[in-house]
Motif scaffolding. Sequence first.
Motif, PDB file in Angstrom:
ATOM      1  N   PHE A  10       0.714  -1.232   0.007  1.00  0.00           N
ATOM      2  CA  PHE A  10       0.155  -0.064  -0.026  1.00  0.00           C
ATOM      3  C   PHE A  10       0.892   1.304   0.064  1.00  0.00           C
ATOM      4  O   PHE A  10       1.895   1.415   0.715  1.00  0.00           O
ATOM      5  N   ARG A  11       0.387   2.384  -0.623  1.00  0.00           N
ATOM      6  CA  ARG A  11       1.032   3.613  -0.704  1.00  0.00           C
ATOM      7  C   ARG A  11      -0.075   4.616  -0.367  1.00  0.00           C
ATOM      8  O   ARG A  11      -1.040   4.452  -1.109  1.00  0.00           O
ATOM      9  N   TRP A  12       0.161   5.502   0.529  1.00  0.00           N
ATOM     10  CA  TRP A  12      -0.884   6.273   0.746  1.00  0.00           C
ATOM     11  C   TRP A  12      -0.400   7.818   0.538  1.00  0.00           C
ATOM     12  O   TRP A  12       0.608   8.259   0.853  1.00  0.00           O
ATOM     13  N   VAL A  13      -1.209   8.645  -0.075  1.00  0.00           N
ATOM     14  CA  VAL A  13      -0.763   9.933  -0.397  1.00  0.00           C
ATOM     15  C   VAL A  13      -1.921  10.978  -0.082  1.00  0.00           C
ATOM     16  O   VAL A  13      -3.117  10.874  -0.344  1.00  0.00           O
ATOM     17  N   GLU A  14      -1.572  12.153   0.451  1.00  0.00           N
ATOM     18  CA  GLU A  14      -2.555  13.339   0.725  1.00  0.00           C
ATOM     19  C   GLU A  14      -2.734  13.892  -0.998  1.00  0.00           C
ATOM     20  O   GLU A  14      -1.804  14.210  -1.761  1.00  0.00           O
ATOM     21  N   THR A  15      -4.094  14.014  -1.164  1.00  0.00           N
ATOM     22  CA  THR A  15      -4.424  14.492  -2.367  1.00  0.00           C
ATOM     23  C   THR A  15      -5.129  16.084  -2.461  1.00  0.00           C
ATOM     24  O   THR A  15      -5.668  16.467  -1.320  1.00  0.00           O
ATOM     25  N   LYS A  16      -5.037  16.578  -3.623  1.00  0.00           N
ATOM     26  CA  LYS A  16      -5.844  17.766  -3.835  1.00  0.00           C
ATOM     27  C   LYS A  16      -6.857  17.818  -4.754  1.00  0.00           C
ATOM     28  O   LYS A  16      -6.511  16.787  -5.699  1.00  0.00           O
TER      29      LYS A  16
END
Length: 491
Positions: A78-84
């Motif tokens: 899993f890779r988690w990223v803050e998004t806009k």
Amino acid sequence: MTQNIAIVGTGFLGMTLAMRLADAGAKVTLYESAAEIGGLASVWEINNIIWDKHYHVVLASDKYTRDLFVELGLADDFRWVETKTGFYTDGELLSMSDTLEFLKFPPLGIISKLRLGATIFYASRVKDWKRLEKVTVEEWLTKLSGRKTFEKIWKPLLKAKLGEAYKETAASFIWATIQRMYSARRSGMKREMFGYIKGGYARVLERFGEVLVEKGVEIRLNSRVQQIERLDSGKIKVSTAAARRGKDTKPQVVRQRTKYASFQAGAVVAPGFSGAFLSEPKTDGGTVVQFPDAGTDSYFDKVILTCPSNTAAKMLIQAEPAERKMLESIRYQGIVCASVMMKCSLSDFYVTNITDDTPFTGIIEMTAIVDKREFERNALVYLPRYIAPDDELFDRSDEEIERQFLDGLERMYPKFRRKDVVAFKISRVRQVFPVPVLRYSESLADKRSTVEGVYVVNSSHIVNGTLNINETVQLAENFFAEEFGGRTLAS
Ligand SMILES: Cc1cc2nc3c(=O)[nH]c(=O)nc-3n(C[C@H](O)[C@H](O)[C@H](O)COP(=O)(O)OP(=O)(O)OC[C@H]3O[C@@H](n4cnc5c(N)ncnc54)[C@H](O)[C@@H]3O)c2cc1C
């Protein structure tokens, strides 16, 4: 005696069910009309990279998806990223990623903005979604947000997903959408966190295929089920269509093996050819022939159909007229979705919502989340256009759609250059999700078909959610528990 069960469809619904049933001791056979597993979540090759045909992310709140991926041994991937999030409105690209940006949002006055914010907050708190099935989404949103905000913001967004069918859609649709987006936001700064599996769905499907085969599930690709018939003996006959080929294809019989799963082809096919889709590769009607020995019949104790309802209605020749009518009455929305690989990113936004008139109805920049190294440092952008299954766009040529979509990008992004496009690929799916019309859940056919031993369970049964893998896996888990749970299906 061991139960012999056939499942039609290798989307996440069919595959999750196959895994649960095999674990319970059943002998499971999966039928798939396409040449690969995965359905809407399947993958293809773009610029020599295998990646998702349609954009997919996992939300932190997607418990069922996350648990399934962990079960498949993908916990470390899993890779988690803050998004806009972006908004393209009145020819301007704006950021709409937090409360402050929302308050600055120019197209609306302060009162309209407060009403819009209150609508979203209220919808996130509503629990009784059935009440919202009785009122149209237009009526409900206009009452809460005001006519001006409906016309300026809500209507273009609804049309982007539903086309003109938005007029008949129930308020439960927007309720479900807001519930999902709200669950994606974390407390505090209320930022969105989206996730993906390193390697994309190619990795997930490869693993899923391996696990199913390890559990003894037989996967038959290129096998379009044509008819399901209950015999006097109580057995259920599953008949597959004959594979078709162009006249110039060598009549070669092959045992197929794909990257994602080993399987036995139910219908005989020539190499590299999907027996199901006549459009793939292109054949002209006159030269299409059938392999004489291609269609096959097999016999099962139970059959579960996960394909669209109207496809199921065609197969179930013995279904009671009332059931057939209900299955046929489900209206689907389709999609034309372009994958564009390009040398530069368009923006930092994962999703750009569009309220202006553009050839596509949204922009999804996968590389706002996925590391560009997955794509040899290129950017990957999806341009979806949701349309009715009979929309003429489905029949336009790839070249025409490419020209139209790239013209649209040029108009929106002055710095975008066509020469930066390294690959452009188009997916067309006529049946993606059912349109939730008024009182939708009241007119659904039972999952147990009137043909004994046959079940029809598919995305039409997601009545209080949006179409996503989490809802799909949850549907599979619940259906398994209701119909087969706590029982062993082997002798
Ligand atoms: C553009 C797009 C973006 C999406 N984004 C996300 C996202 O970000 N996150 C998320 O969680 N979900 C997302 N989804 C939704 C997700 O892909 C679906 O929820 C899920 O894949 C549905 O699985 P399913 O098994 O119900 O149906 P499907 O995947 O449609 O599977 C049905 C299968 O049945 C097969 N079939 C049909 N007829 C026959 C026949 N006669 N014989 C044999 N086989 C047959 C089909 O080929 C298909 O493989 C997205 C979907 C789309 C289209």
